[in-house]
Motif scaffolding. Structure first.
Motif: not given
Ligand code: WT7
Length: 659
Positions: A515-530
């Motif tokens: 996701r990207r926060d209101e500052r435009g910073y990215f937060w990686i949540m982890g892999r969505i594949d296997d």
């Protein structure tokens, strides 16, 4: 630290660039966010101007006609230009009068209180690389032939890579922790006829028998004609006449003159195998011009590298991974800042190995993985406190999302609250950093990799490619080409298109949720594949499953990631027993299976937990319900919708089995 403090840190604490850093690093290339945004805009709006200016500082035999050609998913960078990566890493420095400067500082695993150290200048490198290149030619290696490298962390590993680049032979480095079946797969896929290895490698006072693993692999590799062996551990090895030669005998007799091959910008520089969600590891292709410019430029910006400011850069990765390729070798040498290579392990001979190295070699830049930081935390604050860490100016992390506790510990105990931390997000496929703070410029927030690197049009989108509003989780994509991007999967065009370019048509999909926060910073949540990220090492759950089912006691296996205190993600395996297996499903079988996976893939793939079951939960269409297994493995009450479960019994049985 409690959950609530963690989330508070995540939301609120901002670390502005420190004054200490600003006054000690030398010129800061990007001094403030305004400059960053201006430069970023130009890199997106005018990539030809932006990258053309950067590439001009490198040596080209023939200039490019166009900076970029883009025809989704195929990018060509510095079209029609010719260059040589080795010439830019080594020869250029010698020609410009820097031959006596330190290029590589290597420290062996300490066998005595006084560890063995080798210091290679650019002139030393030029000589050794040229001799090695001639040795490769003497074994019949020609431009375009893939050379497999399976070595420990010795200087000859970097030398071998540069020698390959010099003569236009792409290399394929296999991490020395992989077992022989993994060598077989990779050598076969690359159709490689030569392997460079070592007799053994030192790790925690033990010898890893690299040559033996190569010998075992070669039983299934009739096309391998040459094996070149570096003597490191002096352990007994069998040399096969006609196939095997010692490095020290062959290389030292060669001429130290070897011209660089003039390579097309899009010629293959190397293959590096990495895990995907299905099937065997894929050979990621990186080419000459774009990769060279991108790694050197990201290294320069992310670490603010300044030659002749007594900077010493220490990346703790193994060269067997992309981090080592890009930020021990290729991104570092063109920047003329000495790069440290170390052999061994962070906790041998003691848990202060890195801090002792930082103090002795006056390391200014230290780059490691969150999993290592969590281990340092466990080993105690007193380990770094034993050493003088005042040389440090900048810290980096890579490989997985960093938890705020680890970030804060790193900042306080290693960075002494004055070193910026760059949390660099990238992948084997991206060649270099794609999202990262710039030191002295970007305010940092623990747990966020902050803003996109120059030229990276990163976004969070839904499956239709529509950009999502702030703080909404979605797919991380890159919407335009960048110089360091992969050019393909070796020998598998369909898989290349299917994996990266079809899920969100027209865009590169990284495989991570973010996701990207209101500052435009990215937060990686982890892999969505296997794909799971175990101690920052990437593994496909399928690979571990195939290793498990190759054991006679097992018919079916499902592997999922589970939260793990040190590794970030651990490996949980659910297995069903073969009807003909009559023994008890007990700890001894568990241990056998763990050993089996270690033998098939390597110790990094060894499951942390194995659960026996008679049924695996599946959907009506026969898909294993991994999310459900993840919850069970993590001991969570599942909130998953189970209406598609084929057999509710499967779930009940798994729960009964919980220990
Ligand atoms: C995956 C790529 C690139 C060097 C090491 C791993 C994860 C990597 C970060 C970071 C959050 C990260 C992603 C990515 N990852 N760096 N700073 N923050 N996640 O390379 O083996 O190709 O793995 O590592 O999940 O997709 P790799």
């Amino acid at each position: 630290m409690s959950e609530s403090i963690t989330s508070m840190l995540q939301e609120n604490r901002i670390f502005e660039p420190s004054e200490h850093f600003q006054s000690h690093i030398g010129p800061i290339y990007v001094p403030d966010l305004k400059t960053y945004h201006d430069m970023y805009r130009r890199s997106i709006d005018d990539p030809a101007g932006f990258w053309g200016d950067i590439a001009k500082d490198f040596h080209w035999y023939r200039p490019w006609k166009r900076v970029v050609d883009w025809n989704v998913p195929d990018a060509k960078w510095f079209v029609d230009g010719t260059t040589n990566v080795c010439a830019n890493c080594v020869d250029r420095q010698v020609k410009n009068g820097h031959g006596d400067e330190l290029a590589i500082l290597w420290e062996g695993e300490p066998c005595s209180p006084d560890p063995e150290v080798r210091r290679l200048t650019y002139r030393d490198l030029l000589r050794e690389v040229s001799q090695t290149a001639n040795a490769l030619k003497s074994m019949g290696v020609q431009r375009g032939d893939v050379v497999t490298i399976y070595m420990g962390m010795v200087p000859e590993l970097a030398i071998a890579m540069l020698a390959c680049a010099r003569i236009g032979a792409p290399h394929s480095v296999i991490f020395g922790g992989f077992a022989s079946p993994a060598i077989v797969d990779r050598v076969q896929d690359a159709k490689s006829k030569i392997i460079i290895t070592c007799d053994g490698a030192w790790r925690r006072g033990q010898i890893v028998s690299l040559k033996k693993n190569v010998d075992d692999a070669c039983e299934k590799l009739p096309d391998v004609q040459n094996v070149l062996v570096v003597r490191r551990t002096n352990s007994p090895v069998t040399m096969h006449t006609g196939r095997d030669q010692w490095w020290h005998e062959l290389v030292s007799n060669q001429s130290s003159e070897c011209p660089c091959e003039e390579m097309d910008s899009e010629d293959l520089l190397f293959l590096l195998y990495t895990s995907g969600s299905t099937g065997k590891p894929k050979g990621i292709c990186h080419t000459t011009g774009g990769y060279m410019i991108y790694t050197a430029h990201t290294a320069r910006m992310t670490f603010n590298l300044v030659p002749q400011r007594n900077q010493v850069f220490f990346c703790t990765a193994d060269i067997g991974w992309i981090t080592g390729h890009s930020y021990i070798v290729y991104g570092m040498l063109p920047n003329r800042v000495p790069t440290v290579m170390y052999e061994g392990a962070p906790n041998f001979p003691a848990e202060d190995r890195f801090w002792s190295m930082v103090a002795r070699h006056k390391v200014t830049h230290f780059y490691t993985a969150p999993t290592a930081i969590r281990a340092f935390m466990k080993w105690g604050d007193e380990q770094p406190r034993k050493h003088d860490l005042s040389s440090l100016l900048l810290l980096g992390t890579v490989g997985e999302p960093i938890n705020p506790e680890a970030w804060i510990w790193y900042h306080q105990n290693i960075g002494q609250s004055r070193c910026p931390i760059v949390d660099t997000m990238w992948q084997t496929e991206t060649g270099g950093h794609i999202i990262t703070p710039l030191p002295g410029c970007t305010p940092t927030v623990p747990g966020s990799c902050t803003l996109p690197a120059f030229g990276i049009d990163a976004a969070i989108v839904n499956e239709n490619g529509e950009e999502l509003p702030a703080n909404q989780g979605g797919l991380l994509v890159i919407r335009r080409p960048w110089p360091g991007m992969l050019r393909g999967i070796h020998g598998d065009r369909a898989r290349f298109i299917e994996t990266y370019w079809t899920k969100v048509p027209g865009m590169y999909i990284a495989g991570d949720g973010a996701r990207r926060d209101e500052r435009g910073y990215f937060w990686i949540m982890g892999r969505i594949d296997d794909v799971i990220n175990v101690s920052g090492h990437r593994l496909g759950t399928m690979e571990v499953e195939s290793a498990l089912v190759s054991h006679p006691a097992i018919v079916e296996a499902a592997v999922v990631g589970i939260p793990h205190e040190i590794k970030g993600t651990g490996i949980a395996a659910f297995v069903t027993l073969a009807p003909q297996f009559k023994g008890p499903a007990d700890d001894s079988l568990r241990k056998q299976l763990m050993e089996h996976v270690t033998k098939e893939i390597g110790a990094i793939a060894r499951p942390d937990m194995i659960r026996f079951t008679t049924l695996l939960p599946k959907t009506r269409s026969g898909k294993i319900m991994r999310r459900l297994l993840r919850d069970i493995a993590a001991g969570k009450e599942s909130t998953q919708d189970t209406t598609t479960l084929e057999d509710f019994n499967a779930l009940a049985k798994l729960r009964e089995n919980e220990e």
